[in-house]
Design an enzyme around this catalytic site. Structure first.
Site, PDB file in Angstrom:
ATOM      1  N   LEU A   1      22.196  46.243  53.910  1.00  0.00           N
ATOM      2  CA  LEU A   1      23.357  45.671  53.216  1.00  0.00           C
ATOM      3  C   LEU A   1      23.397  44.167  53.460  1.00  0.00           C
ATOM      4  O   LEU A   1      23.165  43.707  54.580  1.00  0.00           O
ATOM      5  CB  LEU A   1      24.647  46.282  53.785  1.00  0.00           C
ATOM      6  CG  LEU A   1      24.760  47.798  53.665  1.00  0.00           C
ATOM      7  CD1 LEU A   1      25.933  48.304  54.515  1.00  0.00           C
ATOM      8  CD2 LEU A   1      24.951  48.186  52.200  1.00  0.00           C
TER       9      LEU A   1
ATOM     10  N   ASP B   1      19.590  49.042  58.337  1.00  0.00           N
ATOM     11  CA  ASP B   1      20.472  48.174  59.122  1.00  0.00           C
ATOM     12  C   ASP B   1      20.559  48.581  60.592  1.00  0.00           C
ATOM     13  O   ASP B   1      21.355  48.012  61.347  1.00  0.00           O
ATOM     14  CB  ASP B   1      21.895  48.217  58.535  1.00  0.00           C
ATOM     15  CG  ASP B   1      22.037  47.340  57.302  1.00  0.00           C
ATOM     16  OD1 ASP B   1      21.613  46.171  57.359  1.00  0.00           O
ATOM     17  OD2 ASP B   1      22.573  47.826  56.285  1.00  0.00           O
TER      18      ASP B   1
ATOM     19  N   GLU C   1      24.642  47.038  67.620  1.00  0.00           N
ATOM     20  CA  GLU C   1      25.991  46.851  68.178  1.00  0.00           C
ATOM     21  C   GLU C   1      27.033  47.680  67.430  1.00  0.00           C
ATOM     22  O   GLU C   1      28.035  48.101  68.006  1.00  0.00           O
ATOM     23  CB  GLU C   1      26.382  45.371  68.076  1.00  0.00           C
ATOM     24  CG  GLU C   1      27.849  45.122  68.311  1.00  0.00           C
ATOM     25  CD  GLU C   1      28.224  43.648  68.305  1.00  0.00           C
ATOM     26  OE1 GLU C   1      28.179  43.026  67.234  1.00  0.00           O
ATOM     27  OE2 GLU C   1      28.572  43.139  69.371  1.00  0.00           O
ATOM     28  N   ASP C   2      26.787  47.893  66.138  1.00  0.00           N
ATOM     29  CA  ASP C   2      27.802  48.560  65.327  1.00  0.00           C
ATOM     30  C   ASP C   2      27.925  50.051  65.616  1.00  0.00           C
ATOM     31  O   ASP C   2      28.876  50.684  65.173  1.00  0.00           O
ATOM     32  CB  ASP C   2      27.500  48.330  63.835  1.00  0.00           C
ATOM     33  CG  ASP C   2      27.695  46.869  63.475  1.00  0.00           C
ATOM     34  OD1 ASP C   2      28.656  46.266  63.976  1.00  0.00           O
ATOM     35  OD2 ASP C   2      26.879  46.331  62.704  1.00  0.00           O
TER      36      ASP C   2
ATOM     37  N   ARG D   1      25.225  53.572  56.682  1.00  0.00           N
ATOM     38  CA  ARG D   1      24.932  53.357  58.106  1.00  0.00           C
ATOM     39  C   ARG D   1      25.433  54.507  58.982  1.00  0.00           C
ATOM     40  O   ARG D   1      25.211  54.502  60.199  1.00  0.00           O
ATOM     41  CB  ARG D   1      25.561  52.031  58.568  1.00  0.00           C
ATOM     42  CG  ARG D   1      25.052  50.826  57.805  1.00  0.00           C
ATOM     43  CD  ARG D   1      25.325  49.529  58.542  1.00  0.00           C
ATOM     44  NE  ARG D   1      24.714  49.548  59.867  1.00  0.00           N
ATOM     45  CZ  ARG D   1      24.910  48.628  60.799  1.00  0.00           C
ATOM     46  NH1 ARG D   1      25.691  47.609  60.544  1.00  0.00           N
ATOM     47  NH2 ARG D   1      24.319  48.715  61.972  1.00  0.00           N
TER      48      ARG D   1
ATOM     49  N   ARG E   1      35.094  47.499  57.325  1.00  0.00           N
ATOM     50  CA  ARG E   1      34.332  48.572  57.976  1.00  0.00           C
ATOM     51  C   ARG E   1      35.170  49.423  58.928  1.00  0.00           C
ATOM     52  O   ARG E   1      34.843  50.578  59.187  1.00  0.00           O
ATOM     53  CB  ARG E   1      33.158  47.977  58.757  1.00  0.00           C
ATOM     54  CG  ARG E   1      32.191  47.151  57.927  1.00  0.00           C
ATOM     55  CD  ARG E   1      31.395  48.008  56.977  1.00  0.00           C
ATOM     56  NE  ARG E   1      30.531  47.219  56.119  1.00  0.00           N
ATOM     57  CZ  ARG E   1      29.302  46.840  56.441  1.00  0.00           C
ATOM     58  NH1 ARG E   1      28.791  47.178  57.600  1.00  0.00           N
ATOM     59  NH2 ARG E   1      28.595  46.130  55.594  1.00  0.00           N
TER      60      ARG E   1
ATOM     61  N   HIS F   1      32.969  41.379  60.058  1.00  0.00           N
ATOM     62  CA  HIS F   1      33.523  41.955  61.294  1.00  0.00           C
ATOM     63  C   HIS F   1      34.342  40.919  62.047  1.00  0.00           C
ATOM     64  O   HIS F   1      34.136  39.720  61.888  1.00  0.00           O
ATOM     65  CB  HIS F   1      32.376  42.370  62.232  1.00  0.00           C
ATOM     66  CG  HIS F   1      31.564  43.525  61.764  1.00  0.00           C
ATOM     67  ND1 HIS F   1      30.189  43.486  61.666  1.00  0.00           N
ATOM     68  CD2 HIS F   1      31.924  44.771  61.385  1.00  0.00           C
ATOM     69  CE1 HIS F   1      29.745  44.653  61.248  1.00  0.00           C
ATOM     70  NE2 HIS F   1      30.774  45.456  61.071  1.00  0.00           N
TER      71      HIS F   1
ATOM     72  N   CYS G   1      25.201  41.327  67.100  1.00  0.00           N
ATOM     73  CA  CYS G   1      24.862  42.578  66.385  1.00  0.00           C
ATOM     74  C   CYS G   1      23.595  43.242  66.909  1.00  0.00           C
ATOM     75  O   CYS G   1      23.414  44.439  66.742  1.00  0.00           O
ATOM     76  CB  CYS G   1      24.582  42.301  64.911  1.00  0.00           C
ATOM     77  SG  CYS G   1      25.562  41.029  64.182  1.00  0.00           S
TER      78      CYS G   1
HETATM   79  C1  CIR Z   1      25.690  45.342  57.618  1.00  0.00           C
HETATM   80  O1  CIR Z   1      26.171  44.855  56.585  1.00  0.00           O
HETATM   81  O2  CIR Z   1      26.183  46.338  58.154  1.00  0.00           O
HETATM   82  C2  CIR Z   1      24.453  44.712  58.220  1.00  0.00           C
HETATM   83  N1  CIR Z   1      23.607  44.199  57.183  1.00  0.00           N
HETATM   84  C3  CIR Z   1      24.848  43.591  59.162  1.00  0.00           C
HETATM   85  C4  CIR Z   1      25.615  44.076  60.352  1.00  0.00           C
HETATM   86  C5  CIR Z   1      25.916  42.988  61.331  1.00  0.00           C
HETATM   87  N2  CIR Z   1      26.516  43.537  62.486  1.00  0.00           N
HETATM   88  C6  CIR Z   1      27.398  42.910  63.246  1.00  0.00           C
HETATM   89  O3  CIR Z   1      27.864  41.831  62.877  1.00  0.00           O
HETATM   90  N3  CIR Z   1      27.828  43.518  64.341  1.00  0.00           N
END
Ligand code: CIR
Length: 254
Positions: free
Chosen positions: A20, A62, A67-68, A87, A132, A162, A249
């Site tokens: 994404l 992704d 971290e997510d 995700r 999110r 985020h 991230c």
């Molecule tokens: C997303 O849109 O989920 C990934 N392309 C980027 C996530 C970045 N994560 C973060 O800032 N913790």
């Protein structure tokens, strides 16, 4: 939670460009992405962390934005429920890695929560309500945190990805913030270092045990951070940035 001892990272897969993104900066160059990622891992190791490197997760472009997928405290690893449907399957692959270190708790439907929305600063948690992370997810996380004695505050993120795209700890009472978080009550007890709107990406700076890791190419920000007297390491994250990712991230730290 003053010192990090470990980090978990995941290698970017060959399909990373299919992740994404809203950045409009073009496709990441895969070999450069891998080499920037390995510099990141080596930097964490140089700072004394034991880094576990997980293999690329096929079908989840992704997933190296690891971290997510979770929020880890000394007591518990809370498995997130990513807000982006593409995700959601990433969490199954993080559970075994975290189960070796912590009891697990899980964010359940209809809650959604991305670890990128969870900031620990000044001894408490801030949880971003974003595209999110929804209120139910934030409340579920909050209840688990409270059961371990932590306090937490919800923060409206508004436009953008985020909470940690805009606000990050620089240690102690110092925060890096983008202009939108310059004033306002929620972070009033902090010394806010406000970044020029052109430098917003550098708000995603990573504090590791008294060292700041910041993205390369932001001399105005470097100058402001230097006043804090902490060592600063710059890392090139050009290829992660193309996919809306930054320094925090790329790892789970605990
Ligand atoms: C997303 O849109 O989920 C990934 N392309 C980027 C996530 C970045 N994560 C973060 O800032 N913790």
């Amino acid at each position: 939670m003053t010192e990090f001892k470990r980090a978990i990272v995941r290698i970017p897969g060959p399909d990373a460009a299919a992740g994404l993104t809203t950045a409009g900066l073009g496709r990441p160059d895969h070999s450069l992405l891998l080499s920037q990622h390995s510099v990141y891992v080596e930097t964490l190791r140089r700072l004394g962390l034991e880094v576990e490197v997980l293999p690329a997760a096929s079908g989840f472009p992704d997933s190296y934005f690891i971290e997510d997928t979770a929020v880890v405290t000394p007591e518990v690893a809370m498995i997130a429920r990513p807000g982006a449907p593409s995700r959601r399957g990433e969490t199954a692959a993080i559970e075994p890695a975290l189960a070796k270190h912590r009891p697990l708790a899980r964010i359940e439907p209809p809650g959604t929560l991305d670890g990128g929305d969870v900031l620990f600063a000044g001894g408490r948690f801030f949880v971003g309500l974003s595209e999110r992370t929804n209120e139910d997810g934030a409340r579920q996380l909050g209840r688990i945190l409270e059961s371990h004695g932590y306090s937490w505050t919800a923060v409206q993120v508004g436009r953008g990805l985020h909470l940690k795209s805009f606000v990050n700890t620089l240690g102690g009472r110092n925060l890096a913030v983008t202009a939108g978080f310059e004033s306002g009550e929620i972070f009033r007890e902090f010394n806010r270092i406000v970044l020029d709107p052109r430098d917003g990406y550098a708000a995603n700076t990573l504090w590791i045990n008294g060292t700041l890791i910041m993205p390369k190419g932001f001399p105005r920000v470097h100058e402001k951070f230097a006043d804090l007297g902490l060592p600063i390491i710059e890392i090139d994250t050009s290829e992660m940035r193309k996919m809306d990712g930054g320094l925090t991230c790329l790892s789970l730290r605990f």
